[in-house]
Design a protein around this motif. Sequence first.
Motif, PDB file in Angstrom:
ATOM      1  N   SER A 235      15.152 -10.751  -0.403  1.00 18.18           N
ATOM      2  CA  SER A 235      14.035 -11.550   0.119  1.00 18.18           C
ATOM      3  C   SER A 235      13.389 -10.925   1.341  1.00 18.18           C
ATOM      4  N   SER A 236      14.156 -10.190   2.128  1.00 20.54           N
ATOM      5  CA  SER A 236      13.600  -9.625   3.359  1.00 20.54           C
ATOM      6  C   SER A 236      13.151  -8.171   3.206  1.00 20.54           C
ATOM      7  N   LEU A 237      13.746  -7.425   2.280  1.00 16.91           N
ATOM      8  CA  LEU A 237      13.468  -5.993   2.208  1.00 16.91           C
ATOM      9  C   LEU A 237      12.552  -5.576   1.057  1.00 16.91           C
ATOM     10  N   PHE A 238      12.589  -6.260  -0.063  1.00 15.50           N
ATOM     11  CA  PHE A 238      11.860  -5.804  -1.242  1.00 15.50           C
ATOM     12  C   PHE A 238      10.359  -5.706  -0.971  1.00 15.50           C
ATOM     13  N   GLY A 239       9.738  -6.796  -0.562  1.00 13.67           N
ATOM     14  CA  GLY A 239       8.308  -6.788  -0.273  1.00 13.67           C
ATOM     15  C   GLY A 239       7.967  -5.884   0.896  1.00 13.67           C
ATOM     16  N   PHE A 240       8.867  -5.814   1.888  1.00 10.75           N
ATOM     17  CA  PHE A 240       8.625  -4.977   3.066  1.00 10.75           C
ATOM     18  C   PHE A 240       8.552  -3.497   2.693  1.00 10.75           C
ATOM     19  N   VAL A 241       9.493  -3.025   1.860  1.00  8.57           N
ATOM     20  CA  VAL A 241       9.510  -1.615   1.465  1.00  8.57           C
ATOM     21  C   VAL A 241       8.291  -1.278   0.619  1.00  8.57           C
ATOM     22  N   ILE A 242       7.876  -2.201  -0.252  1.00  7.47           N
ATOM     23  CA  ILE A 242       6.679  -1.973  -1.067  1.00  7.47           C
ATOM     24  C   ILE A 242       5.446  -1.810  -0.180  1.00  7.47           C
ATOM     25  N   ALA A 243       5.272  -2.736   0.781  1.00  8.50           N
ATOM     26  CA  ALA A 243       4.110  -2.670   1.679  1.00  8.50           C
ATOM     27  C   ALA A 243       4.157  -1.417   2.559  1.00  8.50           C
ATOM     28  N   LEU A 244       5.341  -1.099   3.075  1.00  2.00           N
ATOM     29  CA  LEU A 244       5.502   0.058   3.958  1.00  2.00           C
ATOM     30  C   LEU A 244       5.090   1.353   3.264  1.00  2.00           C
TER      31      LEU A 244
ATOM     32  N   PHE B 125       0.802   1.631   3.506  1.00  2.00           N
ATOM     33  CA  PHE B 125       0.734   2.369   4.765  1.00  2.00           C
ATOM     34  C   PHE B 125       1.117   3.842   4.590  1.00  2.00           C
ATOM     35  N   GLY B 126       2.319   4.104   4.064  1.00  2.00           N
ATOM     36  CA  GLY B 126       2.797   5.473   3.967  1.00  2.00           C
ATOM     37  C   GLY B 126       1.931   6.366   3.098  1.00  2.00           C
TER      38      GLY B 126
END
Length: 446
Positions: free
Chosen positions: A371-380, A384-385
Motif C-alpha cells: 500500500s505504501s510502496l507500489f504506487g510510490f515506485v511507479i510514480a517515482l 519523474f525518473g
Amino acid sequence: MSSVRGEFSSRFGFIMAAAGSAVGLGNIWGFPTQTASNGGAAFVFVYLILAFCLAYPAFMAELVIGRHGQANAVTALRKIAPTQPKFAFAVGFGGIICAALILSFYAIVAGWMLSATLAPIATVTDLKATADWLNQQSLGRDLLFTALFIMLTIAIISKGVENGIEKWSKRLMPALLGILFLLIAYVLTQEGATQGLRAYLVPDFSQVFNPDLLVSALGQAFFSLSLGTSVMIIYGSYIAKNENLVSLGAYVTLIDVFIAFTAGLLIIPAMYVAQAQGVEIFSANGTLLSEDTLVFQVLPALFNSMGTIGLVVAFAFFALMSIAALTSSISMLEAPVSYTVENFGMNRLQATWLIGGVIAVVSFVIVFNFSSLFGFVIALTTQFGQPLIGMFCCIFAGWMWHRHKLLAEIQAGFEGVEHSLFWKIWPWYIKFICPLAIALVFFNSL
C-alpha cells in the motif's frame, strides 16, 4: 563488435526486440487505464502528439548514443562527453537504476498476469480451491508468481542477445498481436462496446490542457517506449553500423503507438461491456474505480458472464498480458546486466542471476509494503525518473556531442541523411524543444 557483447542478427530481430521492450504492460495495462482515468479520447489525442513530438526524438537520441558507444549506458555517455565523466555516470547509472526499479514493480504485476492465466485452467480441471487462490490477491500468491516471472526473465537474458533477447522477441511479439486482434473482434460484438468506442475515440478538447493529463500522457509515452532507463542505449549498442537508425526508430515508435492504441480498442470497450452487464466501473463523481487493478476486477467479471467460452477468452487475454510483460522485462533486466558484465568482468550467467536476485528482493519488499510502496515506485520511475533521464540524454546528444560526429554516426547507415527532412529538424529539436518541453511538463507536475 566483440562476441562477448553480441549483436542483433537482423533488422527484423532488432525491431521485434525493441518493439517488444516498448510493447508491454505499459501499453496493454497502463495505457488503457491512464486513458480511462484522464478524459478518455482527450488523453489518447495528447498521448499521440507527445509520442511523436517528444518521445520519438528522445528515442532516436538514445539509439544513436548507444550505437556510437557500443557499450553500456555509462560508458556510451562518457565517450560522448569525456570531460564530464561524473555527469555521464549519473545519467547512465540513473537510467540503469530506473530500469531495475521499474522491473521490481513490473514483476509483481506480471506475476498477477501469470496467476490469472493459470486460473481458467484450474477451473476447467475442477480445482476450485486452486482457482480461488489464483484469483485472490494474497501475500503467498504474489511472492510466488513474482519470483516465477523474474526467473523466466533471467532464463531468457542469460542466453545473450541473439539466442535470448532476439530469439524470444521474434516468437512472442507475433503471438501477442494475434491474440490481441482476436480478443478485439470478440469484444466489439458485445452490448456496450459502442459506448466504449465513443468514449475512446471522440475527444473532449476542453481536457487537452489539463496539467494532470499532460503529465500522465508524457510519462506514458516515455514508459511505453522504455525511455530514460538506459534500455534503448543498450539496444542501440547491439545494432550493426550499416543499419538505418532513422527508419528503425520510426518503425519501433509506430509499432508501439499502434499497439497501445489497439490495446485501448480492447480494454475501453470491454470496460463498458462489463458495465452494461452490471459491473461497477466508475464512482458517482465519474472517477475510475480500482485503477491499479482494473483489468483484474473488471475483465474477470466480464469473462465470467460469458459462460464456458469466457474461460477460453480469459486464458487468451491473460496469456497475452503475460507475453507483453515478458517482452518488456527482458530489456529492463538487460540494462543492469550489461553494465555489470562490462564493468566488473562477470560472465553473463552470473551477472544475470545476481542482478535478478537483487531485483527480486526489492520486489518482495514492495509486496510486503504494497500500500505504501507500489504506487510510490511507479510514480517515482515513470513520472519523474524516466522523463528527467530522457531529457538529459537529449542534452548529451544535442549539446555535448559535436554536430559533425553526430551526423557521421547516423550517416553510417543512412547515406545522404544530411539532405533529409529528419536532419534539418531533429538536431535542433533535441537541442532546444525536447529538453524545454519535458522540463516544463515535469516542473508543472511538481
